[in-house]
Motif scaffolding. Structure first.
Motif, PDB file in Angstrom:
ATOM      1  N   VAL A   1     -14.655  -3.417 -18.324  1.00 35.57           N
ATOM      2  CA  VAL A   1     -13.255  -3.544 -17.916  1.00 35.57           C
ATOM      3  C   VAL A   1     -13.119  -2.998 -16.497  1.00 35.57           C
ATOM      4  CG1 VAL A   1     -10.907  -2.792 -18.435  1.00 35.57           C
ATOM      5  CG2 VAL A   1     -12.500  -3.240 -20.297  1.00 35.57           C
ATOM      6  N   HIS A   2     -12.437  -3.770 -15.652  1.00 38.04           N
ATOM      7  CA  HIS A   2     -12.284  -3.356 -14.265  1.00 38.04           C
ATOM      8  C   HIS A   2     -10.818  -3.420 -13.861  1.00 38.04           C
ATOM      9  CE1 HIS A   2     -16.615  -3.588 -14.137  1.00 38.04           C
ATOM     10  NE2 HIS A   2     -16.519  -4.801 -14.662  1.00 38.04           N
ATOM     11  N   GLY A   3     -10.393  -2.470 -13.066  1.00 39.62           N
ATOM     12  CA  GLY A   3      -8.988  -2.404 -12.673  1.00 39.62           C
ATOM     13  C   GLY A   3      -8.819  -2.624 -11.171  1.00 39.62           C
ATOM     14  N   PHE A   4      -7.795  -3.379 -10.806  1.00 41.77           N
ATOM     15  CA  PHE A   4      -7.535  -3.746  -9.409  1.00 41.77           C
ATOM     16  C   PHE A   4      -6.100  -3.361  -9.072  1.00 41.77           C
ATOM     17  CE2 PHE A   4     -10.675  -6.380 -11.311  1.00 41.77           C
ATOM     18  CZ  PHE A   4     -11.675  -6.502 -10.347  1.00 41.77           C
ATOM     19  N   THR A   5      -5.936  -2.579  -8.031  1.00 44.08           N
ATOM     20  CA  THR A   5      -4.592  -2.143  -7.644  1.00 44.08           C
ATOM     21  C   THR A   5      -4.083  -3.004  -6.496  1.00 44.08           C
ATOM     22  OG1 THR A   5      -5.144   0.092  -8.350  1.00 44.08           O
ATOM     23  CG2 THR A   5      -3.233  -0.131  -6.913  1.00 44.08           C
ATOM     24  N   PHE A   6      -2.836  -3.406  -6.622  1.00 44.26           N
ATOM     25  CA  PHE A   6      -2.231  -4.303  -5.640  1.00 44.26           C
ATOM     26  C   PHE A   6      -1.760  -3.507  -4.430  1.00 44.26           C
ATOM     27  CE2 PHE A   6       1.441  -7.016  -4.247  1.00 44.26           C
ATOM     28  CZ  PHE A   6       0.671  -8.107  -3.840  1.00 44.26           C
ATOM     29  N   ASP A   7      -2.196  -3.944  -3.244  1.00 40.10           N
ATOM     30  CA  ASP A   7      -1.703  -3.350  -2.008  1.00 40.10           C
ATOM     31  C   ASP A   7      -0.657  -4.301  -1.435  1.00 40.10           C
ATOM     32  OD1 ASP A   7      -1.159  -2.536   0.536  1.00 40.10           O
ATOM     33  OD2 ASP A   7      -3.245  -2.052   1.041  1.00 40.10           O
ATOM     34  N   PRO A   8       0.631  -3.959  -1.606  1.00 43.58           N
ATOM     35  CA  PRO A   8       1.674  -4.910  -1.202  1.00 43.58           C
ATOM     36  C   PRO A   8       1.705  -5.139   0.306  1.00 43.58           C
ATOM     37  CG  PRO A   8       2.645  -2.854  -2.002  1.00 43.58           C
ATOM     38  CD  PRO A   8       1.169  -2.714  -2.153  1.00 43.58           C
ATOM     39  N   SER A   9       1.156  -4.192   1.086  1.00 44.69           N
ATOM     40  CA  SER A   9       1.232  -4.369   2.547  1.00 44.69           C
ATOM     41  C   SER A   9       0.342  -5.516   3.005  1.00 44.69           C
ATOM     42  CB  SER A   9       0.870  -3.069   3.271  1.00 44.69           C
ATOM     43  OG  SER A   9      -0.473  -2.741   2.998  1.00 44.69           O
ATOM     44  N   VAL A  10      -0.723  -5.798   2.265  1.00 46.61           N
ATOM     45  CA  VAL A  10      -1.574  -6.934   2.631  1.00 46.61           C
ATOM     46  C   VAL A  10      -1.584  -8.023   1.557  1.00 46.61           C
ATOM     47  CG1 VAL A  10      -3.099  -5.887   4.336  1.00 46.61           C
ATOM     48  CG2 VAL A  10      -3.561  -5.509   1.922  1.00 46.61           C
ATOM     49  N   GLY A  11      -0.919  -7.765   0.432  1.00 50.57           N
ATOM     50  CA  GLY A  11      -0.828  -8.778  -0.617  1.00 50.57           C
ATOM     51  C   GLY A  11      -2.140  -9.026  -1.335  1.00 50.57           C
ATOM     52  N   VAL A  12      -2.943  -7.958  -1.495  1.00 49.71           N
ATOM     53  CA  VAL A  12      -4.272  -8.141  -2.083  1.00 49.71           C
ATOM     54  C   VAL A  12      -4.497  -7.121  -3.208  1.00 49.71           C
ATOM     55  CG1 VAL A  12      -6.771  -7.994  -1.594  1.00 49.71           C
ATOM     56  CG2 VAL A  12      -5.227  -8.998   0.098  1.00 49.71           C
ATOM     57  N   PHE A  13      -5.158  -7.576  -4.283  1.00 51.77           N
ATOM     58  CA  PHE A  13      -5.611  -6.653  -5.334  1.00 51.77           C
ATOM     59  C   PHE A  13      -6.992  -6.118  -4.948  1.00 51.77           C
ATOM     60  CE2 PHE A  13      -2.696  -9.226  -7.981  1.00 51.77           C
ATOM     61  CZ  PHE A  13      -2.105  -8.253  -8.778  1.00 51.77           C
ATOM     62  N   PHE A  14      -7.135  -4.811  -4.857  1.00 50.36           N
ATOM     63  CA  PHE A  14      -8.431  -4.208  -4.547  1.00 50.36           C
ATOM     64  C   PHE A  14      -9.007  -3.513  -5.789  1.00 50.36           C
ATOM     65  CE2 PHE A  14      -6.530  -4.192  -0.243  1.00 50.36           C
ATOM     66  CZ  PHE A  14      -7.545  -4.869   0.438  1.00 50.36           C
ATOM     67  N   LEU A  15     -10.320  -3.611  -5.925  1.00 50.58           N
ATOM     68  CA  LEU A  15     -10.988  -2.916  -7.041  1.00 50.58           C
ATOM     69  C   LEU A  15     -10.781  -1.415  -6.882  1.00 50.58           C
ATOM     70  CD1 LEU A  15     -12.920  -2.979  -9.507  1.00 50.58           C
ATOM     71  CD2 LEU A  15     -14.832  -2.889  -7.893  1.00 50.58           C
ATOM     72  N   SER A  16     -10.088  -0.821  -7.848  1.00 52.90           N
ATOM     73  CA  SER A  16      -9.794   0.609  -7.758  1.00 52.90           C
ATOM     74  C   SER A  16     -10.403   1.374  -8.929  1.00 52.90           C
ATOM     75  CB  SER A  16      -8.276   0.840  -7.739  1.00 52.90           C
ATOM     76  OG  SER A  16      -7.677   0.156  -8.828  1.00 52.90           O
ATOM     77  N   HIS A  17     -10.638   0.683 -10.039  1.00 52.78           N
ATOM     78  CA  HIS A  17     -11.156   1.339 -11.245  1.00 52.78           C
ATOM     79  C   HIS A  17     -12.317   0.502 -11.764  1.00 52.78           C
ATOM     80  CE1 HIS A  17      -7.096   2.884 -10.853  1.00 52.78           C
ATOM     81  NE2 HIS A  17      -7.311   3.782 -11.799  1.00 52.78           N
ATOM     82  N   GLU A  18     -13.530   0.867 -11.334  1.00 53.73           N
ATOM     83  CA  GLU A  18     -14.693   0.087 -11.745  1.00 53.73           C
ATOM     84  C   GLU A  18     -15.189   0.581 -13.095  1.00 53.73           C
ATOM     85  OE1 GLU A  18     -17.795   0.082  -8.856  1.00 53.73           O
ATOM     86  OE2 GLU A  18     -18.701  -1.743  -9.672  1.00 53.73           O
TER      87      GLU A  18
END
Ligand code: AHM
Ligand code: MG
Length: 332
Positions: free
Chosen positions: A181-198
């Motif tokens: 299971v992997h978690g991705f946090t949304f960065d609204p300033s660039v509109g991208v989900f980044f891998l935050s919880h590997e």
């Protein structure tokens, strides 16, 4: 600064990992990612925009009041799936029946998708976290034909991918394609989900229990005994436990997965099948729980092995840290 992995890159890497992949699942996940961003931006505006707040004036198939944002999210997701043509059909908690897409491209689709577009929606008006839950299965019917009910009534063990989006203090997508299971946090300033919880792992045990204890008089004796146990003072086993209940399955589960804990929505004398829906809520959450090393049952059976009989079927749910689920079972 190290290289940040985006959800898009993660999806592509997974496609390479599978080797023989045709890219259909990747496209489908990209479609979910896009629709999630659209829904997220609408949810963030909810406090401002009067028209979409409050109830839509309709009840859904289960007789619950539908909030306007439910309707909005439901439409956005279903339209996106139809436009992307990667699934032959969708079943949604907000629709009476499944939707079988009729375009040639859609009917060629290999997958079906099940979705609860906005879970915990009674929390929208009070600014509390809500979520979207989804799961993807390979269709049973022949490609090139219309999707049928059997495509949707599959056991959870057949899930190809599942995940949720939690619209919380930040927006996150938590995803599993069957390799953790992997978690991705949304960065609204660039509109991208980044891998935050590997590679999220649920602690084997934890301190938190989550249940709507207002239902106490209607619980079985076993559940009542278990809840007494949670509240007993016992230094050695670190009790009493901590009670945390948001009333949004995604958020309650997410917190417990990160911190260690158990979530239960048992059957009651008033609701002998419990409240939560097997297909839209419990199976995807169970898949994620197991992928993270936890357990999910209905008090007797593994959720993923339950044979579904109807789209809107309900089931009791006990999910979380494996030792805690085992402990609860010892009271039943
Ligand atoms: P919903 O699909 O109508 O939003 O209901 C599902 C929600 C879950 O998110 C949550 O865990 C549960 O219902 C809470 O129910 P209750 O208010 O009975 O505690
Ligand atoms: Mg729901």
């Amino acid at each position: 600064m190290g290289h940040l992995v985006t959800l898009g890159e993660h999806i592509l890497n997974n496609q390479k990992r599978v080797g023989h992949s045709t890219g259909e699942l990747s496209h489908l996940l990209s479609c979910i990612r896009l629709a999630a961003k659209v829904v997220n931006s609408e949810i963030n505006k909810a406090g401002l925009v009067d028209e979409i707040m409050g109830q839509y004036g309709k009840t859904n198939v289960q007789g619950e009041a539908q909030q306007k944002l439910d309707v909005y999210a439901n439409r956005k997701f279903i339209d996106a799936f139809e436009a992307y043509s990667q699934v032959c059909g969708v079943a949604s908690e907000e629709e009476d029946s499944f939707v079988a897409f009729e375009s040639d491209e859609c009917m060629q689709g290999k997958y079906v998708l099940l979705i609860d577009p906005l879970d915990g929606s009674s929390n929208i008006d009070v600014n509390v976290s809500i979520g979207t839950i989804f799961s993807i299965y390979k269709r049973k019917s022949l490609r090139g034909t219309k999707a049928n009910l059997d495509d949707f009534l599959q056991r959870g063990t057949e899930i190809v991918a599942a995940g949720y989006i939690v619209y919380g203090s930040s927006t996150m997508m938590v995803l599993s394609v069957g390799n953790g299971v992997h978690g991705f946090t949304f960065d609204p300033s660039v509109g991208v989900f980044f891998l935050s919880h590997e590679d999220i792992r649920i602690p084997k045990s934890g301190k938190i229990y989550s249940v709507n204890e207002g239902n106490y008089p209607f619980f079985s004796d076993g559940i009542k005994e278990y809840l007494k146990y949670c509240k007993e003072h016992d230094k050695e086993t670190g009790r009493p436990l901590t009670s945390r209940y948001i009333g949004s399955l995604v958020s309650d589960f997410h917190r417990n997965m990160i911190k260690g804990g158990i979530y239960l929505y048992p059957e009651t004398t008033l609701a002998p099948q419990g409240k939560l829906r097997l297909l839209y809520e419990c199976k995807p959450i169970a898949f994620l729980a197991e992928q993270a090393g936890g357990k999910a049952t209905d008090g007797e059976n593994r959720i993923l092995e339950i044979e579904p009989k109807a789209l809107h079927q309900r089931t009791p749910l006990i999910v979380g840290s494996s030792d805690m689920v085992d402990k609860l079972h010892s009271f039943l």
